[in-house]
Scaffold this motif. Structure first.
Motif, short mmCIF file in Angstrom:
data_model
loop_
_atom_site.label_atom_id
_atom_site.label_comp_id
_atom_site.label_asym_id
_atom_site.label_seq_id
_atom_site.Cartn_x
_atom_site.Cartn_y
_atom_site.Cartn_z
N ASN A 54 0.76 -1.26 -0.05
CA ASN A 54 0.03 -0.20 0.14
C ASN A 54 1.02 1.29 -0.03
OD1 ASN A 54 -2.42 -1.57 0.05
ND2 ASN A 54 -2.68 -1.43 2.19
N ALA A 55 2.04 1.29 0.79
CA ALA A 55 3.05 2.48 0.90
C ALA A 55 3.50 2.68 -0.58
CB ALA A 55 3.95 2.18 1.85
N ALA A 56 3.85 1.50 -1.29
CA ALA A 56 4.32 1.58 -2.65
C ALA A 56 3.37 2.33 -3.50
CB ALA A 56 5.10 0.23 -3.16
N ASP A 57 2.21 1.67 -3.42
CA ASP A 57 0.87 2.27 -4.35
C ASP A 57 0.84 3.71 -4.11
OD1 ASP A 57 -0.91 1.69 -6.38
OD2 ASP A 57 -2.23 1.83 -4.65
N MET A 62 1.45 9.46 -5.71
CA MET A 62 2.02 10.76 -5.54
C MET A 62 2.70 11.08 -6.86
SD MET A 62 2.46 11.10 -1.40
CE MET A 62 2.18 9.67 -0.54
N ALA A 63 3.73 10.32 -7.17
CA ALA A 63 4.74 10.77 -8.23
C ALA A 63 3.76 10.85 -9.50
CB ALA A 63 5.63 9.40 -8.56
N ASN A 64 2.82 10.07 -9.76
CA ASN A 64 2.14 10.24 -11.03
C ASN A 64 1.41 11.72 -10.89
OD1 ASN A 64 0.81 9.76 -13.54
ND2 ASN A 64 -0.82 8.76 -12.34
N ASN A 65 0.68 11.95 -9.68
CA ASN A 65 0.07 13.17 -9.50
C ASN A 65 1.14 14.50 -9.60
OD1 ASN A 65 -2.33 11.78 -9.11
ND2 ASN A 65 -2.15 12.21 -6.76
N ALA A 66 2.30 14.36 -8.87
CA ALA A 66 3.21 15.18 -9.05
C ALA A 66 3.60 15.42 -10.85
CB ALA A 66 4.68 14.98 -8.56
#
Length: 70
Positions: A54-57, A62-66
């Protein structure tokens, strides 16, 4: 290694019980406690793996949103 020895000892006692020997209640209770601990440890390991996934997901999201914000 100590847990493995206890598990094998428990299995030996259960084998004796299957052959008609009856282990003492204290021994049977200890055997049950070992099995419960092994199951609890496995459940905890599963929970930890799920939390890591879940943390990796979340990090990927977050990286995708950024990346989309740029």
């Amino acid at each position: 290694m100590k847990k493995i020895a206890v598990v094998f000892a428990s299995a030996s006692l259960m084998a004796l019980a299957a052959c008609g020997e009856t282990p003492a209640n204290e021994t049977a209770n200890a055997s049950n406690a070992v099995v419960e601990n092994v199951v609890d440890d496995a459940m905890n390991a599963s929970d930890n793996a799920m939390n890591a996934a879940n943390a990796a997901d979340d990090a990927a999201m977050m990286a995708n949103n950024a990346a989309n914000a740029m």
